[in-house]
Design a protein around this motif. Sequence first.
Motif, mmCIF file in Angstrom:
data_model
loop_
_atom_site.group_PDB
_atom_site.id
_atom_site.type_symbol
_atom_site.label_atom_id
_atom_site.label_comp_id
_atom_site.label_asym_id
_atom_site.label_seq_id
_atom_site.Cartn_x
_atom_site.Cartn_y
_atom_site.Cartn_z
ATOM 1 N N GLY A 20 -5.550 -3.225 -6.008
ATOM 2 C CA GLY A 20 -4.769 -2.400 -7.409
ATOM 3 C C GLY A 20 -3.965 -2.119 -7.225
ATOM 4 O O GLY A 20 -2.895 -2.991 -7.747
ATOM 5 N N ASP A 21 -2.925 -0.804 -6.053
ATOM 6 C CA ASP A 21 -1.843 -0.568 -6.125
ATOM 7 C C ASP A 21 -0.831 -2.279 -5.420
ATOM 8 O O ASP A 21 0.449 -1.567 -6.597
ATOM 9 C CB ASP A 21 -2.028 0.142 -4.663
ATOM 10 C CG ASP A 21 -2.551 1.608 -5.012
ATOM 11 O OD1 ASP A 21 -3.125 2.075 -6.851
ATOM 12 O OD2 ASP A 21 -3.559 2.113 -4.252
ATOM 13 N N GLN A 22 -1.494 -2.734 -5.178
ATOM 14 C CA GLN A 22 -0.539 -4.063 -4.406
ATOM 15 C C GLN A 22 -0.261 -4.990 -5.705
ATOM 16 O O GLN A 22 1.348 -4.933 -5.906
ATOM 17 C CB GLN A 22 -0.804 -4.790 -3.751
ATOM 18 C CG GLN A 22 -1.413 -4.148 -2.092
ATOM 19 C CD GLN A 22 -1.771 -5.104 -1.112
ATOM 20 O OE1 GLN A 22 -1.254 -6.017 -0.417
ATOM 21 N NE2 GLN A 22 -2.878 -4.433 0.097
ATOM 22 N N VAL A 23 -0.654 -4.821 -6.109
ATOM 23 C CA VAL A 23 -0.008 -5.563 -7.593
ATOM 24 C C VAL A 23 0.076 -4.783 -8.738
ATOM 25 O O VAL A 23 1.369 -5.400 -9.390
ATOM 26 C CB VAL A 23 -1.975 -6.374 -8.248
ATOM 27 C CG1 VAL A 23 -1.330 -7.258 -9.449
ATOM 28 C CG2 VAL A 23 -2.693 -7.077 -7.472
ATOM 29 N N ALA A 24 -0.353 -3.492 -9.046
ATOM 30 C CA ALA A 24 1.019 -2.700 -9.706
ATOM 31 C C ALA A 24 2.066 -2.583 -9.512
ATOM 32 O O ALA A 24 3.207 -1.995 -9.663
ATOM 33 C CB ALA A 24 0.099 -1.434 -9.875
ATOM 34 N N GLU A 25 1.855 -2.618 -7.858
ATOM 35 C CA GLU A 25 3.652 -2.405 -7.274
ATOM 36 C C GLU A 25 4.323 -3.796 -7.751
ATOM 37 O O GLU A 25 5.570 -3.194 -8.033
ATOM 38 C CB GLU A 25 3.434 -2.800 -5.248
ATOM 39 C CG GLU A 25 4.589 -1.974 -5.071
ATOM 40 C CD GLU A 25 4.940 -2.528 -3.466
ATOM 41 O OE1 GLU A 25 5.189 -0.834 -2.559
ATOM 42 O OE2 GLU A 25 3.884 -3.410 -3.186
ATOM 43 N N ALA A 26 3.863 -4.529 -7.813
ATOM 44 C CA ALA A 26 4.723 -6.020 -8.068
ATOM 45 C C ALA A 26 4.980 -6.273 -10.183
ATOM 46 O O ALA A 26 6.247 -6.064 -10.188
ATOM 47 C CB ALA A 26 3.607 -7.367 -8.381
#
Length: 273
Positions: free
Chosen positions: A86-92
């Motif tokens: 989730g953090d990786q998608v949010a980072e995008a």
Amino acid sequence: MREVSFSIPESGTLGLVGESGSGKSATSLAIMRLLPPQAHVEGKIEFAGQNLQALPDDAMRRLRGSGMGMIFQEPMTALNPVMRVGDQVAEAVLAHNKMNKRDAWQRALQSLREVAIPEPERRARDYPHQLSGGQRQRVMIAMALVNNPRLLIADEPTTALDVTIQAQILELLAELRHRHKLAILFISHDLGVVSRISDHVAVMYAGQIVELGPVKEIFSAPQHPYTRGLISVAPTLKTDRSRPLATVGTSARSAATVPLRQISAEHWARVPR
């Protein structure tokens, strides 16, 4: 690579097919301007009326992930193993939008729901190794589409998946294409996969496109010897395994490309000669 030219219309899918080393992934990296510094690209790469070759680096960085998204072949290596998905998608999201982390997290959850991740609120807090291969690929799709790009480049996104999950991912991509009016460049060495998802096919051999046209025409009446060879060795339930595989003679390497069948649809994503 040389003489590479094709266009993709809105809501259209172009399948780029060929053997390993033919130049498929290099073509996609050239579009995204992710080739190594020593690589030299001539001509123009046009996207939404812009020549990507002339864009400053900061403008190109903004375009990646917002105007264009990319799904890589192996999500286990493409995803960060020490970050929650989730953090990786949010980072995008945060990389391309001015918003706080809470809102970015909510948008990430929305994107995970759209790609049918089960229990997205819980799964978003998992690490990549806790997800199945199909779920990791869905996370990659969510990350590529979270900023609503107009072009999606899918570099062999189903290669490492079993046939059941592969079919689900293809169905998902087709659904998202129509929902968001996406143009998709779908890269694969699998003719069966390409025929299922693509409107048009470009066949790549020895660094150049040797045949280009609608899926039905390419598969029913291939004109280039390499295309005919690919189709002839595609396995079926009736394949005689004792029969030697067909090969392409050395003359095919130097043969001129066949006249490319014209794509009449209006296009906006283009890689001209």
